[in-house]
Design a protein around this motif. Structure first.
Motif, PDB file in Angstrom:
ATOM      1  N   ILE A  79       8.084  28.691 -10.569  1.00  0.00           N
ATOM      2  CA  ILE A  79       8.359  28.346 -11.974  1.00  0.00           C
ATOM      3  C   ILE A  79       8.118  26.863 -12.192  1.00  0.00           C
ATOM      4  O   ILE A  79       7.482  26.450 -13.167  1.00  0.00           O
ATOM      5  N   LEU A  80       8.614  26.030 -11.266  1.00  0.00           N
ATOM      6  CA  LEU A  80       8.442  24.579 -11.391  1.00  0.00           C
ATOM      7  C   LEU A  80       6.966  24.199 -11.304  1.00  0.00           C
ATOM      8  O   LEU A  80       6.495  23.317 -12.035  1.00  0.00           O
ATOM      9  N   GLU A  81       6.240  24.873 -10.442  1.00  0.00           N
ATOM     10  CA  GLU A  81       4.803  24.628 -10.308  1.00  0.00           C
ATOM     11  C   GLU A  81       4.099  24.906 -11.638  1.00  0.00           C
ATOM     12  O   GLU A  81       3.225  24.145 -12.067  1.00  0.00           O
ATOM     13  N   PHE A  82       4.500  25.987 -12.303  1.00  0.00           N
ATOM     14  CA  PHE A  82       3.932  26.338 -13.607  1.00  0.00           C
ATOM     15  C   PHE A  82       4.341  25.326 -14.667  1.00  0.00           C
ATOM     16  O   PHE A  82       3.512  24.861 -15.456  1.00  0.00           O
ATOM     17  N   PHE A  83       5.624  24.958 -14.685  1.00  0.00           N
ATOM     18  CA  PHE A  83       6.119  23.973 -15.658  1.00  0.00           C
ATOM     19  C   PHE A  83       5.352  22.668 -15.556  1.00  0.00           C
ATOM     20  O   PHE A  83       4.983  22.060 -16.562  1.00  0.00           O
ATOM     21  N   LYS A 113       5.434  23.495 -26.136  1.00  0.00           N
ATOM     22  CA  LYS A 113       6.199  24.735 -26.271  1.00  0.00           C
ATOM     23  C   LYS A 113       5.393  25.861 -25.632  1.00  0.00           C
ATOM     24  O   LYS A 113       4.209  26.004 -25.907  1.00  0.00           O
ATOM     25  N   ILE A 114       6.033  26.643 -24.780  1.00  0.00           N
ATOM     26  CA  ILE A 114       5.319  27.687 -24.056  1.00  0.00           C
ATOM     27  C   ILE A 114       5.754  29.066 -24.523  1.00  0.00           C
ATOM     28  O   ILE A 114       6.883  29.260 -24.973  1.00  0.00           O
ATOM     29  N   ASN A 115       4.853  30.005 -24.424  1.00  0.00           N
ATOM     30  CA  ASN A 115       5.154  31.393 -24.733  1.00  0.00           C
ATOM     31  C   ASN A 115       5.823  32.003 -23.502  1.00  0.00           C
ATOM     32  O   ASN A 115       5.197  32.148 -22.448  1.00  0.00           O
ATOM     33  N   VAL A 116       7.100  32.352 -23.612  1.00  0.00           N
ATOM     34  CA  VAL A 116       7.872  32.819 -22.464  1.00  0.00           C
ATOM     35  C   VAL A 116       7.282  34.092 -21.872  1.00  0.00           C
ATOM     36  O   VAL A 116       7.155  34.225 -20.643  1.00  0.00           O
ATOM     37  N   ASP A 167       8.183  42.208  -4.836  1.00  0.00           N
ATOM     38  CA  ASP A 167       9.647  42.368  -4.767  1.00  0.00           C
ATOM     39  C   ASP A 167      10.401  41.117  -5.212  1.00  0.00           C
ATOM     40  O   ASP A 167      11.616  41.041  -5.092  1.00  0.00           O
ATOM     41  N   GLN A 168       9.657  40.117  -5.728  1.00  0.00           N
ATOM     42  CA  GLN A 168      10.298  38.874  -6.165  1.00  0.00           C
ATOM     43  C   GLN A 168       9.918  38.528  -7.611  1.00  0.00           C
ATOM     44  O   GLN A 168       9.932  37.366  -8.003  1.00  0.00           O
ATOM     45  N   GLN A 169       9.578  39.524  -8.397  1.00  0.00           N
ATOM     46  CA  GLN A 169       9.156  39.293  -9.773  1.00  0.00           C
ATOM     47  C   GLN A 169      10.309  38.745 -10.625  1.00  0.00           C
ATOM     48  O   GLN A 169      11.474  39.092 -10.418  1.00  0.00           O
ATOM     49  N   ILE A 170       9.979  37.894 -11.580  1.00  0.00           N
ATOM     50  CA  ILE A 170      10.989  37.288 -12.449  1.00  0.00           C
ATOM     51  C   ILE A 170      10.967  37.930 -13.834  1.00  0.00           C
ATOM     52  O   ILE A 170      10.009  38.606 -14.204  1.00  0.00           O
ATOM     53  N   SER A 171      12.019  37.686 -14.592  1.00  0.00           N
ATOM     54  CA  SER A 171      12.112  38.196 -15.956  1.00  0.00           C
ATOM     55  C   SER A 171      12.094  37.022 -16.938  1.00  0.00           C
ATOM     56  O   SER A 171      12.162  35.854 -16.535  1.00  0.00           O
ATOM     57  N   LYS A 208       4.213  36.483 -17.081  1.00  0.00           N
ATOM     58  CA  LYS A 208       3.070  37.210 -16.531  1.00  0.00           C
ATOM     59  C   LYS A 208       2.263  36.335 -15.578  1.00  0.00           C
ATOM     60  O   LYS A 208       1.825  36.772 -14.515  1.00  0.00           O
ATOM     61  N   ILE A 209       2.053  35.074 -15.976  1.00  0.00           N
ATOM     62  CA  ILE A 209       1.264  34.148 -15.145  1.00  0.00           C
ATOM     63  C   ILE A 209       1.992  33.840 -13.842  1.00  0.00           C
ATOM     64  O   ILE A 209       1.404  33.863 -12.757  1.00  0.00           O
ATOM     65  N   ILE A 210       3.293  33.551 -13.926  1.00  0.00           N
ATOM     66  CA  ILE A 210       4.072  33.190 -12.733  1.00  0.00           C
ATOM     67  C   ILE A 210       4.178  34.383 -11.784  1.00  0.00           C
ATOM     68  O   ILE A 210       4.076  34.225 -10.560  1.00  0.00           O
ATOM     69  N   ASN A 211       4.372  35.591 -12.322  1.00  0.00           N
ATOM     70  CA  ASN A 211       4.524  36.779 -11.472  1.00  0.00           C
ATOM     71  C   ASN A 211       3.262  37.097 -10.680  1.00  0.00           C
ATOM     72  O   ASN A 211       3.329  37.739  -9.631  1.00  0.00           O
ATOM     73  N   LYS A 212       2.112  36.634 -11.158  1.00  0.00           N
ATOM     74  CA  LYS A 212       0.872  36.829 -10.399  1.00  0.00           C
ATOM     75  C   LYS A 212       0.915  36.083  -9.069  1.00  0.00           C
ATOM     76  O   LYS A 212       0.205  36.436  -8.126  1.00  0.00           O
TER      77      LYS A 212
END
Length: 783
Positions: A124-128, A136-139, A153-157, A144-148
């Motif tokens: 998440i921090l890498e993406f931020f 402003k980012i589209n959550v 088994d470590q997907q985020i919401s 979707k981008i971070i989960n790639k």
């Protein structure tokens, strides 16, 4: 249910961990049983955390944690994992002890069966950190981008992104979530607040200011502060900006406050929208100094700008630096032109030139590095006199002053003599002073722009031929080999193919091509091309490159003749450059194939050897043909050389000229091609400037400008305008002065009409000019 199990059940139920991260109830019970079996008998030797503590392995829990922290081993799966490694049991007292070290310990999971929090936060921090600061980012899109980049088994919401955005310690890029209806590119509320806190008092910026302007101020600045927009824009985009200090470090009052910080004065802070910021400093005499008037009024202090005795002096030096952010004077430009042979010295400022003189391994047009060219220097040292006796010097001089002070301190420490006269002479040479042991050593700094011009003139006056040659290379771009899309609409038309043209309703082969060719011709004319050349380009595009009539070269020779450049060898030199460009592409293809085969085992190596042999034979043939072409060009150049001496040279005179031909003389025809190509482009860009300067893409023609903007994409799928369309809307709303300043910021300058993008297009479209990397005469001379 037994009492022990009931307690475990309540702990499981009331856990702050999300349900899907707790694991099953059975697994939780089994884990607790294993933990119970693993505990050693408890002892009550030492107090830990104010209570009777327990030792395991000879250490209390606090001692164990501190030992792990000191060794850099303070990362655990869970709190239970930490207790297990220590050898103790779960319990409220132990958790209280762990919580005391929460900022120094990392836990991968909240529970044994939960997700890897450290891994998730890392992605998440890498993406931020890749996002534009304060945007402003589209959550939903972000998830979707971070989960790639996360295991399945470590997907985020979306909830974890929203949580991290609200965490000020985690979200150091000041991002915010985008909501429906907000315009593209709008800054986050936290970044807007940063701008207000740092610049608001100086430029009268409030939250309402952002309704019309992204950075809270028009692109043209405000009143006499014309550079304010660019200063704020840079601050927002620079991740090193100190937003925790609510004053502008680039202004005189901000610089004085920053000097107080360096001097160790007591900081005065204010919590603004949940974030603590330094708003001023308290001097040893008790005076409270603030940047903004509102804080001075609120806390009974003084505003630096209004009351500080050193403000006027520092503000004068700040203004001197501002005056250097324009082109050098004519005398300096003339020195550079005569010494380097470069005819068009543009895109530099007095400041960036000074920066280059201090370190000529930097890019002379690098504005970012140019900002650190001049330093305000404390003659007596910042800790002794942070707000008085200030000089404006170069960064090199400032470093030299610091070195001199360190040398004096070291000599004193070792009881060695100090040669004050030698230090005085050395510092005078750099134009900087220090005061030590009651002695003032060195010379004066810059007091005006004229002082800086004298410094620059003297430096250039000391240059040797090699220095001028190195300077000239800053303006010779031989390493560019790509073009931009979609400014070249003809190239897009060819690449699109019949299917793509049908999809756009343009059909194939026939009337639609003729219509497109007519539009393409009009489009090229709007870029400044002549009618003949525009028609030629349109025909070439419509026939996928099959049609070629040499009109570009014909027009190029006209420009060269206007410049008194001999064009007799232009045709052959242009053809050789084009040939070497294609040869280079073939060489790259062969080499890539050979390199790949060499990695494919014995059979691949054998095949690579065969191709290498064929390639070498092909290269020999190329070399023979190149030698013939070079000889033809040399013959043309020899005729020109002999013609400079004899009005009608005979064969013997031409032969003698050929025999004595130097590399420089031979290379003149290739340099002439480049010079003429640049001048031709400049004339076209000047002619088209009035049209292209009002477009989002200043390289597009007016006919297809709408289509160019359409292909620029959107920030996210909710935007109904593309980025190009939004920029076009903003430009259309700008008035003359505002548009002029906006164009300067994006590199569109009426005094310097050739943009980097237009130059890159020229390199791509006309390899015959020899600008491409590795091509033309340069590559032949390396053989």
């Amino acid at each position: 249910m037994k009492i022990g199990q009931w307690k475990m059940a309540k702990a499981w139920e009331l856990s702050s961990t999300l349900k899907h991260e707790r694991g099953s109830w059975k697994a939780f019970v089994d884990f607790e049983k294993q933990m119970d079996k693993a505990q050693d008998p408890r002892t009550m030797d030492l107090a830990d955390g104010g209570r009777i503590g327990f030792k395991h392995g000879g250490m209390t829990l606090s001692e164990f944690i501190e030992d792990k922290i000191s060794k850099g081993e303070a990362t655990f799966e869970t709190k239970g994992d930490l207790l297990e490694k220590w050898g103790g049991k779960r319990g409220g007292n132990n958790y209280e002890t762990i919580n005391k070290y929460q900022d120094q310990i990392k836990f991968k999971r909240k529970s044994r069966l939960g997700g890897d929090t450290i891994l998730k936060d890392e992605k998440i921090l890498e993406f931020f950190n890749k996002q534009e600061p304060g945007s402003k980012i589209n959550v939903e899109q972000s998830v979707k981008i971070i989960n790639k980049n996360l295991p399945k088994d470590q997907q985020i919401s979306e909830s974890i992104i929203t949580s991290r955005l609200k965490d000020k310690k985690f979200n150091t890029n000041f991002l915010d979530s985008q909501t429906f209806g907000q315009y593209h590119g709008e800054l986050s509320d936290s970044m807007k607040q940063n701008i207000i806190d740092k610049f608001g008092d100086e430029f009268d910026i409030t939250m309402d200011s952002f309704n019309k302007n992204k950075y809270g101020i028009p692109a043209g600045g405000r009143k006499d502060k014309k550079g304010a927009y660019e200063m704020i824009r840079r601050a927002v985009n620079d991740k090193a900006t100190a937003w925790n200090r609510a004053y502008n470090l680039g202004a005189a009052d901000g610089w004085l406050l920053e000097s107080y910080r360096r001097a160790g004065y007591k900081p005065l802070t204010e919590v603004v929208k949940g974030v603590e910021k330094t708003i001023g400093y308290e001097a040893p005499d008790g005076t409270k100094w603030f940047g903004a008037k509102k804080w001075a009024t609120k806390y009974g202090g003084q505003q630096v700008k209004e009351s500080h005795p050193g403000y006027e002096r520092v503000n004068k030096l700040v203004n001197v630096v501002s005056e250097t952010r324009v082109a050098p004077n004519d005398a300096i430009i003339d020195m550079l032109k005569k010494g380097s042979g470069v005819k068009n010295i543009d895109g530099i400022t007095l400041e960036s030139l000074t920066n280059y003189l201090l370190d000529n391994d930097v890019d002379i047009k690098d504005i970012k590095k140019g900002l650190s060219t001049y330093h305000k220097h404390h003659v007596k040292g910042v800790k002794i006199s942070p707000d008085a006796d200030i000089q404006l010097v170069t960064r090199v001089a400032n470093t030299e002053a610091r070195k001199a002070m360190n040398e004096i301190e070291l000599l004193k420490k070792n009881n060695q003599p100090i040669d004050y006269d030698a230090l005085d002479k050395r510092l005078k040479n750099y134009g900087v002073s220090v005061e030590v042991d009651g002695k003032r050593l060195g010379g004066s700094g810059f007091e005006s722009k004229a002082d800086i011009e004298r410094f620059v003139t003297k430096k250039i006056g000391d240059w040797k031929t090699a220095d001028f040659e190195k300077f000239a290379k800053q303006f010779i771009k031989n390493d560019v080999k790509f073009a931009s899309f979609p400014a070249n609409m003809g190239a897009m038309w060819k690449a699109m193919g019949s299917t793509g043209r049908k999809a756009l309703g343009w059909g194939t082969f026939g009337l639609s091509e003729l219509i497109f060719a007519g539009l393409d011709m009009k489009n090229e004319m709007s870029k400044g091309k002549s009618t003949e050349e525009a028609a030629s380009i349109a025909k070439r595009n419509a026939t996928f490159g099959v049609y070629s009539d040499g009109v570009y070269l014909k027009e190029l020779k006209k420009v060269a003749e206007d410049m008194n450049i001999d064009t007799r060898a232009f045709d052959k030199a242009f053809a050789l450059n084009e040939r070497m460009f294609k040869v280079g592409q073939q060489q790259d293809y062969f080499q890539a194939k050979i390199d790949k085969l060499k990695t494919m085992g014995p059979r691949g190596i054998e095949e690579a050897a065969k191709i290498q042999k064929s390639y070498d034979e092909w290269q020999k043939g190329i070399d023979v043909e190149n030698e013939k072409l070079i000889e033809d060009i040399a013959g043309q150049v020899a005729i020109s050389k002999a013609g400079k001496v004899f009005p009608n040279p005979n064969l013997d005179q031409i032969a003698k000229a050929r025999y004595t031909l130097t590399n420089d003389e031979f290379g003149e025809v290739f340099e002439g091609l480049k010079e003429a190509g640049i001048e031709k482009l400049k004339r076209e860009k000047t002619k088209a400037f009035d049209v292209q300067s009002k477009q989002a893409d200043p390289e597009a023609g007016s006919t297809f400008n709408w289509l160019t903007n359409f292909f620029t994409g959107t920030e996210n799928f909710l935007d109904w305008r593309t980025k190009g369309q939004e920029e076009q809307r903003l430009i259309d709303e700008m008035e003359g002065r505002e548009r002029y300043l906006y164009n300067l910021q994006r590199g569109v300058n009426p005094d310097d009409p050739i943009t980097q993008e237009s130059f890159e297009n020229l390199v791509y479209e006309q390899p015959g000019l020899g600008f491409y990397s590795g091509g033309g005469i340069a590559s032949l001379k390396r053989k």
